[in-house]
Every structure is written in C-alpha cells, then in structure tokens.
Design a protein around this motif. Structure first.
Motif, PDB file in Angstrom:
ATOM      1  N   ASN A   1       0.770  -1.224   0.025  1.00 49.70           N
ATOM      2  CA  ASN A   1       0.058  -0.002   0.235  1.00 49.70           C
ATOM      3  C   ASN A   1       0.955   1.399   0.089  1.00 49.70           C
ATOM      4  O   ASN A   1       0.904   2.125  -0.949  1.00 49.70           O
ATOM      5  CB  ASN A   1      -1.005  -0.086   1.264  1.00 49.70           C
ATOM      6  CG  ASN A   1      -1.965  -1.256   1.137  1.00 49.70           C
ATOM      7  OD1 ASN A   1      -2.303  -1.675   0.035  1.00 49.70           O
ATOM      8  ND2 ASN A   1      -2.295  -1.652   2.332  1.00 49.70           N
ATOM      9  N   MET A   2       1.537   1.559   1.190  1.00 47.41           N
ATOM     10  CA  MET A   2       2.508   2.866   1.253  1.00 47.41           C
ATOM     11  C   MET A   2       3.579   2.279   1.909  1.00 47.41           C
ATOM     12  O   MET A   2       3.563   1.893   2.871  1.00 47.41           O
ATOM     13  CB  MET A   2       2.013   3.797   1.909  1.00 47.41           C
ATOM     14  CG  MET A   2       2.779   5.008   1.990  1.00 47.41           C
ATOM     15  SD  MET A   2       2.265   6.268   3.328  1.00 47.41           S
ATOM     16  CE  MET A   2       0.483   6.833   2.569  1.00 47.41           C
ATOM     17  N   ASP A   3       4.698   2.261   1.324  1.00 43.67           N
ATOM     18  CA  ASP A   3       6.128   1.541   1.733  1.00 43.67           C
ATOM     19  C   ASP A   3       6.867   2.688   2.671  1.00 43.67           C
ATOM     20  O   ASP A   3       6.282   3.930   2.714  1.00 43.67           O
ATOM     21  CB  ASP A   3       6.912   1.124   0.745  1.00 43.67           C
ATOM     22  CG  ASP A   3       7.560   2.111  -0.315  1.00 43.67           C
ATOM     23  OD1 ASP A   3       7.492   3.535   0.150  1.00 43.67           O
ATOM     24  OD2 ASP A   3       8.266   1.697  -1.335  1.00 43.67           O
ATOM     25  N   GLY A   4       7.732   2.249   3.259  1.00 41.95           N
ATOM     26  CA  GLY A   4       8.679   3.080   4.153  1.00 41.95           C
ATOM     27  C   GLY A   4       9.197   4.409   3.614  1.00 41.95           C
ATOM     28  O   GLY A   4       9.371   5.441   4.091  1.00 41.95           O
ATOM     29  N   ASN A   5       9.652   4.345   2.322  1.00 41.73           N
ATOM     30  CA  ASN A   5      10.153   5.409   1.608  1.00 41.73           C
ATOM     31  C   ASN A   5       9.343   6.596   1.462  1.00 41.73           C
ATOM     32  O   ASN A   5       9.477   7.754   1.605  1.00 41.73           O
ATOM     33  CB  ASN A   5      10.674   5.026   0.252  1.00 41.73           C
ATOM     34  CG  ASN A   5      11.933   4.055   0.355  1.00 41.73           C
ATOM     35  OD1 ASN A   5      12.861   4.654   0.964  1.00 41.73           O
ATOM     36  ND2 ASN A   5      11.939   3.042  -0.167  1.00 41.73           N
ATOM     37  N   GLU A   6       7.950   6.144   1.212  1.00 45.60           N
ATOM     38  CA  GLU A   6       6.940   7.088   1.163  1.00 45.60           C
ATOM     39  C   GLU A   6       6.694   8.018   2.402  1.00 45.60           C
ATOM     40  O   GLU A   6       6.413   9.113   2.583  1.00 45.60           O
ATOM     41  CB  GLU A   6       5.392   6.483   0.331  1.00 45.60           C
ATOM     42  CG  GLU A   6       5.635   6.357  -1.115  1.00 45.60           C
ATOM     43  CD  GLU A   6       4.387   5.527  -1.276  1.00 45.60           C
ATOM     44  OE1 GLU A   6       3.133   6.020  -1.527  1.00 45.60           O
ATOM     45  OE2 GLU A   6       4.265   4.383  -1.516  1.00 45.60           O
TER      46      GLU A   6
ATOM     47  N   SER B   1      19.493  -1.064   0.016  1.00 42.16           N
ATOM     48  CA  SER B   1      18.485  -0.451  -0.534  1.00 42.16           C
ATOM     49  C   SER B   1      18.055   0.892   0.039  1.00 42.16           C
ATOM     50  O   SER B   1      17.573   2.014  -0.804  1.00 42.16           O
ATOM     51  CB  SER B   1      17.135  -1.262  -0.509  1.00 42.16           C
ATOM     52  OG  SER B   1      16.810  -1.324   0.960  1.00 42.16           O
ATOM     53  N   ILE B   2      18.615   1.208   1.024  1.00 40.07           N
ATOM     54  CA  ILE B   2      18.382   2.551   1.643  1.00 40.07           C
ATOM     55  C   ILE B   2      19.376   3.657   0.977  1.00 40.07           C
ATOM     56  O   ILE B   2      18.904   4.745   0.556  1.00 40.07           O
ATOM     57  CB  ILE B   2      18.855   2.466   3.088  1.00 40.07           C
ATOM     58  CG1 ILE B   2      17.920   1.653   3.883  1.00 40.07           C
ATOM     59  CG2 ILE B   2      18.877   4.185   3.767  1.00 40.07           C
ATOM     60  CD1 ILE B   2      18.369   1.559   5.577  1.00 40.07           C
TER      61      ILE B   2
END
Length: 128
Positions: A61-66, A92-93
């Motif tokens: 739905n909404m990932d951590g980056n968002e 990935s960060i």
C-alpha cells in the motif's frame, strides 16, 4: 497515556511481535501497524503525541520510503516524529538519494536490542 509512542511499522506480524517483546521494558506506549497508510493515519489521529517509528521499508500500500518523504515534507510532523529504519537490506536505503539525513538511524534485520534502545533513547531526547 504516555507522551511518547513507539510505532512499529512492519507488514510481517512476527517481526512486530519480536520487536514489541524486545522493547517491552521501555517506558512508552508501543503500537504496531502493517503499512505506511496506517502510520500516517496514526500520526493524524494523535496530533499531540511524539512518535518514534520503527519503519520497515518494504510494505504494501504505502512503503517506508513514502512515509519518510511525507513526514519530512511537513514541518509539524518533522518536529514530533523520529524515524528509525529497520530493513532486510541496508543497501536499498542508500540507493535512495539522501535518505540518511532524513532518518535518525538505519539498521539491518535482525537488530540487537541494545543498539535499538540507544537509538530510541536518542530519538526521545531530540523530541524532548
């Protein structure tokens, strides 16, 4: 209730349980959510709480980056929220440009209790 909330955002139930158990000695309310949408919902519903988010990057739905960019876009959120990223893959960060200065700290799973507690305490002192 407590002024501080520890918000554990991870779509894996087991991870949330492990983190909750690991951090149960902390003097703060611990809340678990499974995606970024629920993180933002929590922040909206509790505008007076200081929140430390243990944030998984890879969520539906909404990932951590968002979540990171939404929090950093809004000065009121920036003032009362600190984000600690806990992810399966640290690399990935750093692919995401400049994420390091938008979060308090980044850890790779599995994370050690002492390390995590130190980061949480640092976050609380910054929000004090």
């Amino acid at each position: 209730g407590s002024l501080y909330t520890l918000l554990i955002a991870d779509d894996d139930d087991i991870n949330r349980v492990i983190l909750k158990h690991m951090l149960k000695s902390l003097e703060m309310e611990v809340v678990g959510v499974s995606d970024g949408t629920d993180v933002m919902k929590y922040l909206q519903v509790h505008p007076d709480k200081k929140v430390i988010i243990l944030l998984d990057l890879n969520m539906p739905n909404m990932d951590g980056n968002e979540v990171i960019s939404l929090v950093n876009q809004e000065s009121q959120l920036r003032e009362r929220v600190r984000i600690i990223v806990i992810t399966a893959n640290l690399l990935s960060i750093y692919i995401k440009d400049g994420i390091g200065n938008k979060v308090l700290d980044c850890f790779e799973k599995p994370v050690r209790k002492e390390v995590l507690t130190d980061a949480i305490n640092l976050g609380m002192s910054q929000l004090n």
